[in-house]
Design a protein around this motif. Structure first.
Motif, PDB file in Angstrom:
ATOM      1  N   ASN A   1       0.752  -1.243   0.062  1.00 17.56           N
ATOM      2  CA  ASN A   1      -0.073  -0.004   0.094  1.00 17.56           C
ATOM      3  C   ASN A   1       0.950   1.223  -0.100  1.00 17.56           C
ATOM      4  O   ASN A   1       0.414   2.252  -0.746  1.00 17.56           O
ATOM      5  N   HIS A   2       1.809   1.289   0.605  1.00 18.05           N
ATOM      6  CA  HIS A   2       3.069   2.379   0.747  1.00 18.05           C
ATOM      7  C   HIS A   2       3.460   2.540  -0.409  1.00 18.05           C
ATOM      8  O   HIS A   2       3.600   3.726  -1.192  1.00 18.05           O
ATOM      9  N   TYR A   3       3.647   1.318  -1.267  1.00 21.73           N
ATOM     10  CA  TYR A   3       4.577   1.513  -2.616  1.00 21.73           C
ATOM     11  C   TYR A   3       3.297   2.121  -3.457  1.00 21.73           C
ATOM     12  O   TYR A   3       3.680   2.967  -4.406  1.00 21.73           O
ATOM     13  N   LEU A   4       2.210   1.707  -3.357  1.00 23.46           N
ATOM     14  CA  LEU A   4       0.975   2.274  -4.212  1.00 23.46           C
ATOM     15  C   LEU A   4       0.878   3.637  -4.195  1.00 23.46           C
ATOM     16  O   LEU A   4       0.739   4.405  -5.404  1.00 23.46           O
ATOM     17  N   SER A   5       1.067   4.101  -3.061  1.00 22.87           N
ATOM     18  CA  SER A   5       0.796   5.544  -2.779  1.00 22.87           C
ATOM     19  C   SER A   5       2.091   6.450  -3.420  1.00 22.87           C
ATOM     20  O   SER A   5       1.756   7.537  -4.130  1.00 22.87           O
ATOM     21  N   ARG A   6       3.297   5.833  -3.282  1.00 26.90           N
ATOM     22  CA  ARG A   6       4.267   6.373  -3.653  1.00 26.90           C
ATOM     23  C   ARG A   6       4.449   6.278  -5.406  1.00 26.90           C
ATOM     24  O   ARG A   6       4.710   7.223  -6.200  1.00 26.90           O
ATOM     25  N   LEU A   7       3.922   5.207  -5.953  1.00 29.58           N
ATOM     26  CA  LEU A   7       3.819   5.076  -7.583  1.00 29.58           C
ATOM     27  C   LEU A   7       2.711   6.192  -8.146  1.00 29.58           C
ATOM     28  O   LEU A   7       2.908   6.843  -8.970  1.00 29.58           O
ATOM     29  N   VAL A   8       1.498   6.442  -7.184  1.00 32.27           N
ATOM     30  CA  VAL A   8       0.555   7.503  -7.691  1.00 32.27           C
ATOM     31  C   VAL A   8       1.357   8.879  -7.561  1.00 32.27           C
ATOM     32  O   VAL A   8       1.151   9.610  -8.720  1.00 32.27           O
ATOM     33  N   GLN A   9       2.074   9.058  -6.513  1.00 33.88           N
ATOM     34  CA  GLN A   9       2.876  10.339  -6.502  1.00 33.88           C
ATOM     35  C   GLN A   9       3.597  10.546  -7.593  1.00 33.88           C
ATOM     36  O   GLN A   9       3.727  11.730  -8.282  1.00 33.88           O
ATOM     37  N   ASP A  10       4.439   9.633  -7.941  1.00 37.10           N
ATOM     38  CA  ASP A  10       5.487   9.731  -9.150  1.00 37.10           C
ATOM     39  C   ASP A  10       4.633   9.855 -10.372  1.00 37.10           C
ATOM     40  O   ASP A  10       5.281  10.851 -11.144  1.00 37.10           O
ATOM     41  N   LEU A  11       3.528   9.078 -10.600  1.00 32.68           N
ATOM     42  CA  LEU A  11       3.140   9.325 -11.949  1.00 32.68           C
ATOM     43  C   LEU A  11       2.241  10.924 -11.788  1.00 32.68           C
ATOM     44  O   LEU A  11       2.109  11.321 -12.871  1.00 32.68           O
ATOM     45  N   ARG A  12       1.839  11.223 -10.809  1.00 32.31           N
ATOM     46  CA  ARG A  12       1.422  12.732 -10.934  1.00 32.31           C
ATOM     47  C   ARG A  12       2.520  13.704 -11.242  1.00 32.31           C
ATOM     48  O   ARG A  12       2.165  14.426 -12.052  1.00 32.31           O
ATOM     49  N   SER A  13       3.495  13.500 -10.790  1.00 32.25           N
ATOM     50  CA  SER A  13       4.640  14.325 -10.905  1.00 32.25           C
ATOM     51  C   SER A  13       4.842  14.293 -12.634  1.00 32.25           C
ATOM     52  O   SER A  13       5.306  15.192 -13.154  1.00 32.25           O
ATOM     53  N   CYS A  14       4.923  13.092 -13.141  1.00 34.20           N
ATOM     54  CA  CYS A  14       5.028  12.998 -14.561  1.00 34.20           C
ATOM     55  C   CYS A  14       3.807  13.537 -15.327  1.00 34.20           C
ATOM     56  O   CYS A  14       4.448  14.390 -16.230  1.00 34.20           O
ATOM     57  N   LEU A  15       2.715  13.456 -15.130  1.00 39.93           N
ATOM     58  CA  LEU A  15       1.756  14.395 -15.633  1.00 39.93           C
ATOM     59  C   LEU A  15       1.784  15.762 -15.457  1.00 39.93           C
ATOM     60  O   LEU A  15       1.628  16.491 -16.612  1.00 39.93           O
ATOM     61  N   PHE A  16       1.812  16.232 -14.368  1.00 38.46           N
ATOM     62  CA  PHE A  16       1.857  17.515 -14.276  1.00 38.46           C
ATOM     63  C   PHE A  16       3.452  18.430 -14.422  1.00 38.46           C
ATOM     64  O   PHE A  16       3.192  19.625 -14.360  1.00 38.46           O
ATOM     65  N   GLN A  17       4.425  18.004 -14.395  1.00 38.69           N
ATOM     66  CA  GLN A  17       5.623  18.555 -14.521  1.00 38.69           C
ATOM     67  C   GLN A  17       6.141  18.023 -15.825  1.00 38.69           C
ATOM     68  O   GLN A  17       7.158  18.844 -16.088  1.00 38.69           O
ATOM     69  N   GLU A  18       5.346  17.223 -16.548  1.00 36.79           N
ATOM     70  CA  GLU A  18       5.856  16.794 -18.104  1.00 36.79           C
ATOM     71  C   GLU A  18       7.556  16.656 -17.884  1.00 36.79           C
ATOM     72  O   GLU A  18       8.417  17.066 -18.716  1.00 36.79           O
ATOM     73  N   ALA A  19       7.748  15.670 -17.005  1.00 39.98           N
ATOM     74  CA  ALA A  19       9.272  15.342 -16.607  1.00 39.98           C
ATOM     75  C   ALA A  19       9.541  13.961 -17.005  1.00 39.98           C
ATOM     76  O   ALA A  19      10.472  13.347 -16.811  1.00 39.98           O
ATOM     77  N   CYS A  20       8.418  13.114 -17.503  1.00 41.24           N
ATOM     78  CA  CYS A  20       8.839  11.578 -17.975  1.00 41.24           C
ATOM     79  C   CYS A  20       8.466  11.490 -19.412  1.00 41.24           C
ATOM     80  O   CYS A  20       7.638  12.101 -20.150  1.00 41.24           O
ATOM     81  N   ASN A  21       9.326  10.699 -19.781  1.00 43.38           N
ATOM     82  CA  ASN A  21       8.907  10.159 -21.347  1.00 43.38           C
ATOM     83  C   ASN A  21       7.714   8.988 -21.251  1.00 43.38           C
ATOM     84  O   ASN A  21       7.255   8.874 -20.143  1.00 43.38           O
ATOM     85  N   GLU A  22       7.208   8.350 -22.402  1.00 44.47           N
ATOM     86  CA  GLU A  22       6.010   7.776 -22.620  1.00 44.47           C
ATOM     87  C   GLU A  22       6.270   6.387 -21.884  1.00 44.47           C
ATOM     88  O   GLU A  22       5.405   5.857 -21.203  1.00 44.47           O
ATOM     89  N   TRP A  23       7.432   5.825 -22.028  1.00 45.60           N
ATOM     90  CA  TRP A  23       7.459   4.581 -21.277  1.00 45.60           C
ATOM     91  C   TRP A  23       7.536   4.725 -19.810  1.00 45.60           C
ATOM     92  O   TRP A  23       7.164   3.707 -18.973  1.00 45.60           O
ATOM     93  N   GLU A  24       7.999   5.718 -19.196  1.00 45.39           N
ATOM     94  CA  GLU A  24       7.992   5.891 -17.996  1.00 45.39           C
ATOM     95  C   GLU A  24       6.800   6.042 -17.316  1.00 45.39           C
ATOM     96  O   GLU A  24       6.222   5.310 -16.395  1.00 45.39           O
ATOM     97  N   GLU A  25       5.715   6.861 -18.031  1.00 43.67           N
ATOM     98  CA  GLU A  25       4.590   6.776 -17.639  1.00 43.67           C
ATOM     99  C   GLU A  25       3.726   5.532 -17.693  1.00 43.67           C
ATOM    100  O   GLU A  25       3.169   5.301 -16.722  1.00 43.67           O
ATOM    101  N   MET A  26       3.952   4.828 -18.583  1.00 44.76           N
ATOM    102  CA  MET A  26       3.137   3.321 -18.961  1.00 44.76           C
ATOM    103  C   MET A  26       3.653   2.582 -17.927  1.00 44.76           C
ATOM    104  O   MET A  26       2.944   1.687 -17.297  1.00 44.76           O
ATOM    105  N   THR A  27       4.985   2.548 -17.517  1.00 42.75           N
ATOM    106  CA  THR A  27       5.497   1.791 -16.542  1.00 42.75           C
ATOM    107  C   THR A  27       4.841   1.883 -15.259  1.00 42.75           C
ATOM    108  O   THR A  27       4.499   1.103 -14.490  1.00 42.75           O
ATOM    109  N   LEU A  28       4.743   3.199 -14.842  1.00 39.58           N
ATOM    110  CA  LEU A  28       4.320   3.651 -13.553  1.00 39.58           C
ATOM    111  C   LEU A  28       2.886   3.162 -13.514  1.00 39.58           C
ATOM    112  O   LEU A  28       2.459   2.771 -12.517  1.00 39.58           O
ATOM    113  N   LEU A  29       2.352   3.479 -14.592  1.00 45.70           N
ATOM    114  CA  LEU A  29       0.510   3.079 -14.530  1.00 45.70           C
ATOM    115  C   LEU A  29       0.347   1.462 -14.335  1.00 45.70           C
ATOM    116  O   LEU A  29      -0.352   1.153 -13.518  1.00 45.70           O
ATOM    117  N   ILE A  30       1.277   0.791 -15.228  1.00 38.29           N
ATOM    118  CA  ILE A  30       1.110  -0.852 -15.058  1.00 38.29           C
ATOM    119  C   ILE A  30       1.602  -1.217 -13.765  1.00 38.29           C
ATOM    120  O   ILE A  30       0.932  -2.251 -13.094  1.00 38.29           O
TER     121      ILE A  30
END
Length: 495
Positions: free
Chosen positions: A149-178
């Motif tokens: 559950n802790h990992y899940l919240s951290r992953l959500v936080q990281d994907l949020r950063s990718c989305l709103f800071q435009e800091a990640c490429n496409e495979w990073e976003e897909m990897t975090l989502l999966i």
């Protein structure tokens, strides 16, 4: 790293050429994209995603705006005339750039669009693309669920950063989502769930069907490995630990499927974009582009074939080792420390012969210690006290208790590893046997698809060096258990 980049670039150029040819043949059907195979096109009203992310109205508007931008980029790709610059192939260890084709650019836009649309309107997952493990050894304890559950919240936080800071490429976003999806499924099911990968790795050895008794043993061994790897994964949130955990799970999938495990960060189960029309594809290649994609692929393939070509005497594994060492460390030292006396990679030095090179390295001024690792069979054989059993029974395949015939090995009669004086005689017997087996394979080819013929030629190939006192056949042991591995093969950590 350089070689892997060359190979990946070649695959991209080949894929681009094939897509361009399909375009010329008016094949307008959409092509599957890596990563989309984990999803269906059916809306999921009970998805946990909305609750996990809890987007505000402003955040949703930003995601919608981002979707529009990426859609515009996707729609204008057909207007571009992309001609990737082929990387330099002069040196086998000069870092090179990764090629990006028009198809790559299209896939990037599709993945960017998909991640944002999925978070706003999630679809059902394609369940066969996920493997759920049953059994007490795979169950998650309450403490592990807390960590997950802790990992899940951290992953959500990281994907949020990718989305709103435009800091990640496409495979990073897909990897975090999966990762979010399979961690959440593991928590819900209280057991290990992980996404499958397409087993498209290169296969050096044939797939071996394990006997039932061996399969049971391997299952027990994997249970121990699971426990060990799961503890490491639960030791802290880290992308490297995620990668190692997923790599282990994919190897386990390969064991279950008798497939070829692949490594890599991407989840590569292919499918179609659930949010796009099935006929939507990148099919804008004119005749000039099609010719250019073919030329790029053929030119680059020829160049890397020359770069990594093989020659028995001029460019084999041993001579290449010394060539690289000499070019990177021409004086045989790093800084002020001399670590070896350089050996020539020229043919006249005979260093292309492994036995000669090993002999020279033994007396090399840089050699501090020498350790011999006997083959598995020879190590076990040396522990036999009975003279006849040791020197006769174990040298003959049919009477050996250590070696068991298996699908990986070709048929042969005698091992010639342990002695030299009678090697040509035993090698002659192996050669004659191989020729006979090949002859039988000629007549049985219509029934076994040339299997016996192929095995017979392998027997002859591995037997010919024995005629001139060389041995390259050690035998394979695919069915041994972990407890049968000699203790001599384990490295002791120095304190």
């Amino acid at each position: 790293m350089v070689q892997e980049t060359h190979i990946q670039n070649q695959k991209k150029l080949e894929n681009e050429w094939e897509i361009a040819q399909n375009s010329l043949a008016n094949q307008h059907n959409a092509l599957p994209i890596s990563g989309f195979g984990y999803f269906t096109n059916l809306f999921d009203p009970e998805s946990p995603i909305p609750k996990l992310f809890s987007f505000s109205k402003n955040e949703k508007e930003k995601l919608i705006k981002s979707i529009v931008i990426w859609n515009e980029k996707s729609n204008t790709l057909h207007l571009t005339n992309n001609n990737p610059i082929l990387p330099n192939t002069d040196s086998p260890y000069q870092l090179i750039h990764s090629i990006q084709t028009k198809t790559d650019q299209f896939n990037i836009t599709q993945k960017k669009i998909f991640v944002r649309k999925f978070l706003l309107e999630p679809v059902l997952l394609y369940q066969p693309a996920f493997l759920q493990l049953h059994g007490s050894e795979f169950k998650l304890s309450e403490s592990e669920i807390k960590i997950w559950n802790h990992y899940l919240s951290r992953l959500v936080q990281d994907l949020r950063s990718c989305l709103f800071q435009e800091a990640c490429n496409e495979w990073e976003e897909m990897t975090l989502l999966i990762r979010i999806l399979y961690i959440q499924k593991s928590i819900a099911e209280k057991t290990i769930v992980f996404p499958k990968k397409n087993m498209d790795g290169f296969q050096y050895l044939p797939v071996v069907e394990l006997p039932e008794s061996v399969m049971d043993t391997k299952q027990k061994e994997y249970a121990l490995l699971f426990d060990s790897n799961k503890k490491i994964f639960a030791s802290g949130y880290d992308p490297i630990l995620f990668f190692n955990w997923e790599s282990f799970l994919v190897r386990y999938q390969g064991f279950l499927d008798s497939g070829v495990p692949t490594e890599g960060i991407e989840f590569n189960w292919v499918g179609y974009n659930p949010y796009q029309n099935s006929n939507r594809n990148l099919n804008h290649f004119d005749k000039l582009e099609i010719e250019r994609t073919e030329k790029n692929y053929e030119t680059y393939t020829k160049e890397i074939q020359n770069l990594y070509s093989y020659h028995l005497t001029h460019q084999n594994c041993t001579s290449e080792l010394f060539r690289y060492m000499n070019e990177m460390f021409p004086e045989g030292h790093i800084g002020n420390e001399t670590f070896w006396d350089p050996l020539s990679s020229q043919v006249v030095s005979l260093n292309f012969i492994p036995a000669v090179a090993a002999w020279k390295l033994t007396s090399n001024s840089g050699t501090k210690q020498r350790k011999v690792y006997p083959s598995y069979r020879n190590l076990k054989r040396k522990k036999i006290a009975n003279f006849i059993e040791k020197h006769f029974n174990e040298s003959f395949v049919l009477s050996s208790k250590i070696y068991k015939q298996n699908p990986i090995d070709h048929p042969f009669l005698f091992f010639t590893e342990e002695t030299i004086w009678n090697r040509p005689l035993l090698g002659l017997a192996n050669t004659v046997f191989g020729i006979g087996y090949t002859g039988i394979g000629v007549f049985s080819a219509p029934f076994d698809k040339g299997s016996r013929f192929s095995k017979g030629t392998e027997t002859v190939f591995y037997s010919l060096p024995e005629l001139v006192f060389f041995n390259i056949r050690k035998g394979h042991f695919p069915f041994i258990a972990a407890k049968e591995i000699p203790k001599e093969y384990y490295l002791k950590e120095s304190l």
